[in-house]
Design a protein around this motif. Structure first.
Motif, PDB file in Angstrom:
ATOM      1  N   UNK A 165       0.844  -1.192  -0.366  1.00 59.18           N
ATOM      2  CA  UNK A 165      -0.353  -0.033  -0.095  1.00 59.18           C
ATOM      3  C   UNK A 165       0.965   0.866   0.092  1.00 59.18           C
ATOM      4  N   UNK A 167       3.961   1.471  -1.070  1.00 62.97           N
ATOM      5  CA  UNK A 167       4.556   1.400  -2.478  1.00 62.97           C
ATOM      6  C   UNK A 167       3.875   2.603  -3.462  1.00 62.97           C
ATOM      7  N   UNK A 168       2.630   1.877  -3.543  1.00 60.93           N
ATOM      8  CA  UNK A 168       2.102   1.867  -4.327  1.00 60.93           C
ATOM      9  C   UNK A 168       1.294   3.911  -4.459  1.00 60.93           C
ATOM     10  N   UNK A 169       1.256   3.889  -2.675  1.00 61.40           N
ATOM     11  CA  UNK A 169       0.881   5.309  -2.537  1.00 61.40           C
ATOM     12  C   UNK A 169       1.737   6.317  -3.227  1.00 61.40           C
ATOM     13  N   UNK A 171       4.666   5.740  -4.718  1.00 68.82           N
ATOM     14  CA  UNK A 171       5.338   5.908  -5.898  1.00 68.82           C
ATOM     15  C   UNK A 171       4.050   6.655  -7.427  1.00 68.82           C
ATOM     16  N   UNK A 172       2.857   5.882  -6.898  1.00 69.13           N
ATOM     17  CA  UNK A 172       1.903   6.086  -7.958  1.00 69.13           C
ATOM     18  C   UNK A 172       1.720   7.864  -7.562  1.00 69.13           C
TER      19      UNK A 172
ATOM     20  N   UNK B 169      -2.872  11.378  -5.248  1.00 69.49           N
ATOM     21  CA  UNK B 169      -2.762  10.413  -4.809  1.00 69.49           C
ATOM     22  C   UNK B 169      -3.824   9.598  -4.221  1.00 69.49           C
ATOM     23  N   UNK B 172      -3.541   8.196  -8.354  1.00 71.48           N
ATOM     24  CA  UNK B 172      -2.300   7.827  -8.958  1.00 71.48           C
ATOM     25  C   UNK B 172      -2.126   6.266  -8.071  1.00 71.48           C
ATOM     26  N   UNK B 173      -2.217   5.618  -6.970  1.00 70.44           N
ATOM     27  CA  UNK B 173      -2.749   5.131  -6.532  1.00 70.44           C
ATOM     28  C   UNK B 173      -3.368   3.802  -7.325  1.00 70.44           C
ATOM     29  N   UNK B 176      -1.133   2.805  -9.770  1.00 71.05           N
ATOM     30  CA  UNK B 176       0.316   2.573  -9.802  1.00 71.05           C
ATOM     31  C   UNK B 176      -0.391   0.816  -9.283  1.00 71.05           C
ATOM     32  N   UNK B 177      -1.048   0.909  -8.519  1.00 67.88           N
ATOM     33  CA  UNK B 177      -1.379  -0.761  -8.003  1.00 67.88           C
ATOM     34  C   UNK B 177      -2.146  -1.548  -9.110  1.00 67.88           C
ATOM     35  N   UNK B 181       2.177  -2.099  -9.508  1.00 70.44           N
ATOM     36  CA  UNK B 181       2.273  -3.808  -8.477  1.00 70.44           C
ATOM     37  C   UNK B 181       1.221  -5.260 -10.381  1.00 70.44           C
ATOM     38  N   UNK B 189      -8.157  -3.837  -0.252  1.00 72.94           N
ATOM     39  CA  UNK B 189      -7.024  -3.228  -0.359  1.00 72.94           C
ATOM     40  C   UNK B 189      -7.976  -1.444  -0.551  1.00 72.94           C
TER      41      UNK B 189
END
Lengths: 211, 211
Positions: A165, A167-169, A171-172, B169, B172-173, B176-177, B181, B189
């Motif tokens: 979580x 990491x995704x937050x 980097x995202x 945020x 992006x999250x 990215x997820x 990922x 999640x």
DNA sequence: GGCATTACGCTACGACTCGTAGCGAAAGCC
DNA sequence: GGCTTTCGCTACGAGTCGTAGCGTAATGCC
């Protein structure tokens, strides 16, 4: 990593300088032409090698660009600043600085896009780029827990989910800010982001907004 | 929106069904072939129109795919669930559901990549995709402030920065997820993400960067 | 030094996609 | 019917792709 030759100790060895020249030429071509207009023939010319040499070492455009972009992330390091907030801010600023470069923008995102239809490419990206970033998250979080800045997590499965979580937050948000919003990740933004993230992870300083 | 004809009231009108067929064919081609192997000739064949018709309406592959993908976001709506946490979870799940579709993955990310070198394309994406998402953030935040779930922000500049931060945020999250990922954005999640985000935002002051 | 082995540079090739031009026919408005 | 614009179709030069073939260069082994 280029295509491996079949473990032969005999014969003419591959030129190491050619590898470096090709990867540098790839990055230069990314800056000048972008992903879609980049051609392997052009890269070969820039690098001063024959086009066939390129095809002998890399399976195609995707793999070549992954390797070229991966080198950009070699400099990524976790600062040891003693405070979690400073650690996060430092990593985010480093990551943003790399991502601000045009060869990183167009190259990295393009291969991520291609990886949605190519599992082998996804593994390659994960190994050479993503995992390196993620290690910073894991280590930074571990340090913060030792210092008592973050609550410890005993269940390894829950800890793994939390790492994912975070990491995704992180980097995202940086990627989205840079590529989609098209705004710079400057110190002001990083401070605001870090503040929100840390408060959210600490869970103690602010009460959850339950109605 | 395709290329506009020069405001002519006379002559044979453009076929509206052709537009719909072309955009649907584009999405189908994205699913089957992905971005890089998608050709305009193939799309024309799938749509049952001539290749020249396609070029008369769209400047190129980028613009066509933006329009084709933008239609996917028409269904995006802000639920009125009464609690900020439920609002966020609802929006995130909707967004993730769209993004999970292969035509959205490969299409949207590809044009975002191309937009790093094309300002006009970036504006097009912003108008037809990004702003629609962002409006949900603005409205949801406004509702939450009325309910007292989030602190009000009087300074309009600071409020705008906070909106940008939340947007980067959240979107992006999720992106990215999903893309980097490669993990699903499931309810578990989303709950964890919303918890962290809300705790982080609850203590927000008018000037988070001050310190 | 001579030999086997591998990498290299170069050229050439068929296949494909691109984006455009030109044509006759179709579909609307007056 | 006359005017205008779009449509489907064909054809085209230009560019890229990925590969094959060839002679040469660079190494390890004997």
């Amino acid at each position: 990593m280029p295509i491996r030759s079949p473990a032969s100790r005999t014969g003419r060895p591959r030129s190491a300088t050619a590898d470096a020249a090709i990867l540098a030429a790839t990055r230069a071509a990314l800056v000048e032409l972008g992903w879609s207009k980049l051609t392997l023939g052009d890269v070969a010319t820039r690098a001063g090698v024959a086009k066939t040499t390129l095809y002998r070492r890399w399976a195609g455009k995707n793999e070549l660009v992954v390797d070229a972009v991966a080198e950009l992330f070699d400099e990524l390091e976790l600062p040891d600043s003693g405070s979690l907030a400073a650690d996060i801010e430092g990593v985010v600023l480093q990551f943003a600085a790399i991502l601000a470069r045009p060869e990183a923008k167009s190259g990295l995102m393009a291969v991520v896009t291609e990886a949605t239809r190519d599992d082998a490419l996804r593994s390659r990206i994960r190994a050479s780029v993503v995992d390196r970033q993620k290690r910073l998250v894991v280590e930074g979080r571990s340090r913060a827990q030792e210092r008592g800045e973050l609550p410890p997590e005993t269940d390894p499965a829950a800890a793994s989910r939390t790492e994912d979580l975070i990491f995704d937050m992180v980097a995202g948000a940086v990627v989205h800010r840079t590529l989609v919003s098209g705004e710079p990740v400057d110190e002001e933004w990083v401070r605001g982001f870090t503040l929100v993230l840390l408060r959210g992870l600490a869970g103690e300083t602010a009460h959850p907004a339950a109605g």
